[in-house]
Motif scaffolding. Structure first.
Motif, PDB file in Angstrom:
ATOM      1  N   PRO A 396       0.985  -1.441   0.138  1.00  0.00           N
ATOM      2  CA  PRO A 396       0.043   0.035   0.050  1.00  0.00           C
ATOM      3  C   PRO A 396       0.901   1.058  -0.047  1.00  0.00           C
ATOM      4  O   PRO A 396       1.931   1.328   0.667  1.00  0.00           O
ATOM      5  CB  PRO A 396      -0.855  -0.088   1.607  1.00  0.00           C
ATOM      6  CG  PRO A 396      -0.688  -1.610   1.457  1.00  0.00           C
ATOM      7  CD  PRO A 396       0.449  -2.111   1.067  1.00  0.00           C
ATOM      8  N   ILE A 397       0.147   2.096  -0.612  1.00  0.00           N
ATOM      9  CA  ILE A 397       1.053   3.667  -0.694  1.00  0.00           C
ATOM     10  C   ILE A 397       0.924   4.283   0.487  1.00  0.00           C
ATOM     11  O   ILE A 397       0.094   3.884   1.377  1.00  0.00           O
ATOM     12  CB  ILE A 397       0.886   4.289  -2.022  1.00  0.00           C
ATOM     13  CG1 ILE A 397      -0.578   4.918  -1.993  1.00  0.00           C
ATOM     14  CG2 ILE A 397       1.368   3.557  -3.391  1.00  0.00           C
ATOM     15  CD1 ILE A 397      -1.005   5.959  -3.123  1.00  0.00           C
ATOM     16  N   ALA A 398       1.873   5.337   0.596  1.00  0.00           N
ATOM     17  CA  ALA A 398       1.593   5.851   2.005  1.00  0.00           C
ATOM     18  C   ALA A 398       0.578   6.682   2.033  1.00  0.00           C
ATOM     19  O   ALA A 398       0.015   7.109   1.113  1.00  0.00           O
ATOM     20  CB  ALA A 398       2.907   7.281   2.020  1.00  0.00           C
ATOM     21  N   GLY A 399      -0.359   6.505   3.039  1.00  0.00           N
ATOM     22  CA  GLY A 399      -1.627   7.144   3.296  1.00  0.00           C
ATOM     23  C   GLY A 399      -2.758   6.287   3.034  1.00  0.00           C
ATOM     24  O   GLY A 399      -4.080   6.599   3.628  1.00  0.00           O
ATOM     25  N   SER A 400      -2.470   5.142   2.582  1.00  0.00           N
ATOM     26  CA  SER A 400      -3.690   4.263   2.236  1.00  0.00           C
ATOM     27  C   SER A 400      -3.853   3.307   3.622  1.00  0.00           C
ATOM     28  O   SER A 400      -2.987   2.899   4.403  1.00  0.00           O
ATOM     29  CB  SER A 400      -3.349   3.281   0.871  1.00  0.00           C
ATOM     30  OG  SER A 400      -4.299   2.213   1.153  1.00  0.00           O
ATOM     31  N   LYS A 401      -5.256   3.246   3.842  1.00  0.00           N
ATOM     32  CA  LYS A 401      -5.639   2.575   5.196  1.00  0.00           C
ATOM     33  C   LYS A 401      -5.839   1.119   4.630  1.00  0.00           C
ATOM     34  O   LYS A 401      -6.125   0.239   5.685  1.00  0.00           O
ATOM     35  CB  LYS A 401      -6.904   3.357   5.413  1.00  0.00           C
ATOM     36  CG  LYS A 401      -6.912   4.979   5.754  1.00  0.00           C
ATOM     37  CD  LYS A 401      -7.987   5.252   6.534  1.00  0.00           C
ATOM     38  CE  LYS A 401      -9.373   5.191   5.630  1.00  0.00           C
ATOM     39  NZ  LYS A 401      -9.329   6.511   4.801  1.00  0.00           N
ATOM     40  N   VAL A 402      -5.798   0.816   3.463  1.00  0.00           N
ATOM     41  CA  VAL A 402      -6.193  -0.504   3.142  1.00  0.00           C
ATOM     42  C   VAL A 402      -5.170  -1.487   2.871  1.00  0.00           C
ATOM     43  O   VAL A 402      -4.284  -1.150   1.882  1.00  0.00           O
ATOM     44  CB  VAL A 402      -7.193  -0.539   2.113  1.00  0.00           C
ATOM     45  CG1 VAL A 402      -7.552  -1.888   1.526  1.00  0.00           C
ATOM     46  CG2 VAL A 402      -8.491   0.060   2.228  1.00  0.00           C
TER      47      VAL A 402
END
Length: 409
Positions: A396-402
Motif C-alpha cells: 500500500p502507498i503512503a496514506g492508504s488505510k487498506v
C-alpha cells in the motif's frame, strides 16, 4: 468536493456494488451454461462456437478501452448505467438469435454487446468497489469478487434447471436479462456521485486533463508490476475454468462427471477464500497474503500435474483454487490506493488482467495440442511464480488505510 457519507449511505453504497458484481456474474454464467443448447439450436460445430467466444472476447477488449472514456466523460456511476443496459440488451439479443431467428449473425451481435457491456461494467464496478474499500478503511475487494463468483454459481445452477426442464434459451436469457437490468439500475441509485469517480459534469478542458491522467498511468512502472501479479493469477484462474475438466479427462483419464466435480471443487475453494480473504489481508498485509497464496497455487498445481491418484489431484485442485483466489482482487485494490488516480489505474490493471483471461485459454489450447494438456500446465506454474515475485508491488502507498495489516499499525 466529495462530501462525507453517513453510515447508512456507506452501507447502501457497499450493498449496491455487491449487487452489481452478483448480477454480472449471473448474466455471464447464464449464457455459458446454455452453450450445448446454443450449439444444437443453431446447428453449429465447435469451431463456430469458438468463433463466437472469440468475438465476445474481442468485444470485451473494446469494452475495456471504452470504460476509460466513459469514466472521463460521464463518471463511473452514469457510465455503468450505459454499460449495464448494453450488457442486458446483449443477453436478450442472444436469446432472440438462438431460439427465434436461429441466426448465427444475430447471436454474434448479441455476444459482442454482452462482452463489451460486461467488461466495461467490470472496470467501473471495480473502481467503485475500490472507493468503497477506501471509505470503509478495510479490505473488501475479495468479498466483492466473491459476490461475482456466487453470481456465476447461481447462474450456472439456474442454467442446469432450465436445460433439465427443456426451457428454450430465449425465455431463460430474457428473464435473466431483465433481472440484470432491473437489479443493476436499482442498485446504481444507491451509488453516490463523487468527484474522485468523475461523477461531476466535466467541461471539455477538464476532460482533456482527465484523459491525460488516464494515459499517464501507463507510464508508471507500478502499473506493470501490479499487472504482473494479476497476469499470473488471471492465467491460474482462467486456465482452470477452461481446461481443468479437459485435463481431468484427457490428462488423468477420468470421466466427464469427475471433470465437472473437479471444476466445482476449484470454484468452491476460490469462492471460500474470497469470502475469508479480507480479514486475512487486514491481519498479515496485502504483500504477504499474495506471497503465501502464490506458493499455495504453485504447489497445488504441481500436485495436480504429478498426482499419482485422485485424492492427491483433488488436494492440488483445492490449493490451486485457494491460491488463485485473491491475485485479481488484490491487484485491483493495489491499483486503487491513490484515490486521485484510482479510475485510471484500476482500468489499466484490469486491462492487463483481462487480456490474460481472454488470450490465455486459446494460447494454452494451441500449446496443449502440440505437447498435451498436463505438460502445458507447467507454463502456468512459471507464471504463478512470476506473480509471487512481483507481489512487493502491491505494497500500500503512503496514506492508504487498506491492505497494510495489523503488524504495521
Amino acid at each position: 468536493m466529495d462530501t462525507a457519507l453517513s453510515r447508512s449511505q456507506l452501507v447502501g453504497w457497499r450493498t449496491a456494488v455487491f449487487t452489481i458484481f452478483f448480477v454480472t456474474g449471473l448474466g455471464f454464467a447464464s449464457w455459458a451454461s446454455r452453450l450445448p443448447a446454443v450449439k444444437r439450436d443453431l446447428g453449429i460445430n465447435d469451431l463456430q462456437i469458438g468463433i463466437l467466444l472469440f468475438l465476445s472476447g474481442a468485444a470485451a477488449i473494446v469494452g475495456l478501452s471504452l470504460a476509460n472514456v466513459l469514466v472521463v466523460r460521464w463518471g463511473a456511476r452514469r457510465g455503468m448505467v450505459a454499460t449495464i443496459i448494453t450488457f442486458s440488451i446483449g443477453v436478450v439479443v442472444i436469446g432472440l438469435g438462438v431460439s427465434f431467428l436461429e441466426s448465427y449473425a444475430v447471436t454474434a451481435v448479441g455476444l459482442a454487446l454482452m462482452g463489451m457491456g460486461m467488461s466495461a461494467t467490470d472496470v467501473m464496478m471495480n473502481v467503485e468497489a475500490a472507493a468503497v474499500e477506501q471509505a470503509f478503511g478495510k479490505t473488501l475487494m475479495p468479498l466483492f469478487h466473491a459476490f461475482f463468483s456466487i453470481g456465476t454459481v447461481a447462474g450456472a445452477g439456474f442454467g442446469v434447471l432450465m436445460a433439465a426442464w427443456s426451457i428454450p434459451v430465449a425465455w431463460h436469457l430474457w428473464v435473466v436479462g431483465l433481472l440484470v437490468l432491473g437489479a443493476g439500475l436499482l442498485a446504481l441509485r444507491a451509488v453516490p456521485a463523487r468527484e474522485t469517480m468523475h461523477d461531476d459534469p466535466a467541461t471539455p478542458a477538464s476532460r482533456r486533463e482527465r484523459f491525460a491522467e488516464t494515459l499517464a498511468v501507463w507510464r508508471d512502472p507500478r502499473t506493470y508490476a501490479i499487472g504482473a501479479i494479476m497476469l499470473g493469477m488471471a492465467f491460474a484462474e482462467g486456465s482452470a475454468n477452461d481446461w481443468l475438466t479437459i485435463a481431468m479427462v484427457d490428462g488423468h483419464g477420468q470421466t466427464e462427471a469427475v471433470g465437472a466435480i473437479a471444476l466445482t471443487v476449484f470454484s468452491v475453494s476460490m469462492t471460500v477464500f474470497r469470502i475469508l480473504g479480507g480479514p486475512i489481508v487486514d491481519r498479515i498485509g496485502r504483500v504477504w497474503t499474495l506471497r503465501v497464496l502464490s506458493v499455495a497455487a504453485g504447489v497445488g498445481l504441481i500436485l495436480f500435474i504429478l498426482a499419482p491418484n485422485m485424492p492427491v489431484a483433488f488436494v492440488g485442485i483445492a490449493l490451486w483454487g485457494a491460491g488463485a483466489s485473491l491475485g485479481f482482487p488484490l491487484g485491483m485494490s493495489a491499483a486503487a490506493d491513490d484515490p486521485a488516480k484510482a479510475a485510471a489505474s484500476v482500468s489499466a490493471a484490469a486491462t492487463i488482467g483481462y487480456l490474460a483471461f481472454l488470450c490465455g485459454p486459446p494460447v494454452l489450447g494451441w500449446i496443449s495440442h502440440e505437447i498435451g494438456i498436463l505438460p502445458t500446465l507447467w507454463i502456468i506454474v512459471g507464471l504463478i511464480a512470476l506473480s509471487g515475485l512481483a507481489s512487493g508491488a502491491a505494497k500500500p502507498i503512503a496514506g492508504s488505510k487498506v491492505g497494510v495489516g495489523h503488524a504495521h499499525h
